[in-house]
Design an enzyme around this catalytic site. Structure first.
Site, PDB file in Angstrom:
ATOM      1  N   GLN A  60      -4.021  -1.736   9.847  1.00  0.00           N
ATOM      2  CA  GLN A  60      -3.913  -3.066   9.272  1.00  0.00           C
ATOM      3  C   GLN A  60      -4.380  -4.116  10.281  1.00  0.00           C
ATOM      4  OE1 GLN A  60      -2.971  -3.766   6.024  1.00  0.00           O
ATOM      5  NE2 GLN A  60      -3.703  -5.814   6.536  1.00  0.00           N
ATOM      6  N   LYS A  69       0.830  -1.210   0.000  1.00  0.00           N
ATOM      7  CA  LYS A  69       0.000   0.000   0.000  1.00  0.00           C
ATOM      8  C   LYS A  69       0.864   1.259   0.000  1.00  0.00           C
ATOM      9  CE  LYS A  69      -3.670  -2.506   2.348  1.00  0.00           C
ATOM     10  NZ  LYS A  69      -4.310  -2.872   3.629  1.00  0.00           N
ATOM     11  N   ASP A 114     -10.895   2.490   4.613  1.00  0.00           N
ATOM     12  CA  ASP A 114     -11.153   1.050   4.574  1.00  0.00           C
ATOM     13  C   ASP A 114     -12.649   0.763   4.540  1.00  0.00           C
ATOM     14  OD1 ASP A 114      -8.981  -0.636   4.260  1.00  0.00           O
ATOM     15  OD2 ASP A 114      -8.378  -0.511   6.360  1.00  0.00           O
TER      16      ASP A 114
END
Length: 295
Positions: A96, A52, A119
């Protein structure tokens, strides 16, 4: 049979975003900034976050990576998220997952400012998605929809079977595929590990989205000729021939299922790259104050 090439589609999306960032720079406007938080040293998480951050650099985004020891206190982690919420230069925040067991993941997600939740996991954004309102769509479902759109996969009036009911993939995909839009207008059956007639339902499906987290779960006898199969699974299995000692396979038994399909995603190289592309699109939308409208 045609491959749904996530690497190719992701590269096209990144190129579009890179052009937009170049325009922002030329006009002196703000550059999108993604902040990522990595807790501990989980190898898979390390790989995902590194990918990412690398993607941000490729298209000209600013990025910040905050790394914390696995023993970090929940309060310290939440305090750092709050600082990112208050930082006007940060447009998108991702933490994460998974997190260490002593940290409440739900509390962490709820602490992220919904306007920076690229997200798409915050309850506010999930609620807006369910209601058909513009919002941040969870990255993997959003990536799947972008892939179907890129390949002009017919979805209207089709029977889609989604295997897996997680709030990260399965449930959002089922909602998006049923939307009065394209891709969408499908009749959706959401299945899971307790579905009694799962194989029978899969054989009726024009589109199968496999997101159950079990390697080689979908076999050829579960798929009808000409079906579109999207494999979300990323499962590590031992492989002594690989330098890493493992290889990645999906939830679909690819070699035997692929010949029956009209389209299928490979693993790796299918949904994975699309998840990152969708995250980058969400971050761009956050930066310019827009939300995704999938209705």
């Amino acid at each position: 049979m045609q491959i749904l090439d996530g690497k190719l589609v992701s590269a096209a999306i990144k190129a579009q975003l890179a052009e937009k960032v170049a325009e922002l720079k030329l006009t002196g406007k703000k550059i999108p900034h993604l902040a990522a938080i990595l807790v501990g040293d989980n190898p898979a998480s390390e790989t995902y976050v590194a990918s990412k951050v690398k993607s941000c650099a490729e298209i000209g985004y600013n990025s910040t990576l905050l790394r914390f020891d696995a023993q970090i206190s929940e309060k310290h982690l939440l305090d750092n998220i709050t600082l990112l919420n208050e930082n006007a230069d940060v447009d998108g925040i991702l933490v994460q997952l998974p997190l260490p067991k002593h940290i409440n993941e739900e509390l962490v997600i709820n602490t992220i400012d919904p306007s920076k939740d690229v997200d798409g996991f915050h309850p506010v954004n999930v609620g807006k998605m369910v209601s058909g309102l513009p919002t941040f769509i969870p990255a993997t479902p959003y990536g799947i929809m972008l892939m179907l759109e890129h390949y002009n996969i017919p979805t209207r009036g089709k029977h889609a079977v989604v295997i897996g009911r997680s709030h990260i993939v399965g449930t959002p995909v089922s909602i998006l595929l049923s939307r009065n839009s394209y891709p969408g207008n499908s009749t959706v059956t959401l299945c899971h590990s307790q579905t009694a007639n799962l194989s029978e339902l899969c054989r009726q499906a024009d589109i199968i989205v496999a997101a159950i987290g079990r390697p080689n779960f979908v076999t050829a006898d579960m798929v009808k000729e000409g079906a579109v199969v999207v494999d979300v699974g990323i499962n590590r299995i031992p492989d002594a021939s690989k330098k890493s000692g493992f290889r990645l396979i999906g939830d679909v038994k690819y070699d035997e299922v692929a010949p029956k399909c009209s389209y299928i995603t490979p693993v790796p190289g299918g949904v994975g790259p699309m998840t990152i592309a969708a995250l980058l699109k969400n971050t761009y939308h956050a930066s310019i104050g827009q939300k995704v409208n999938m209705n």
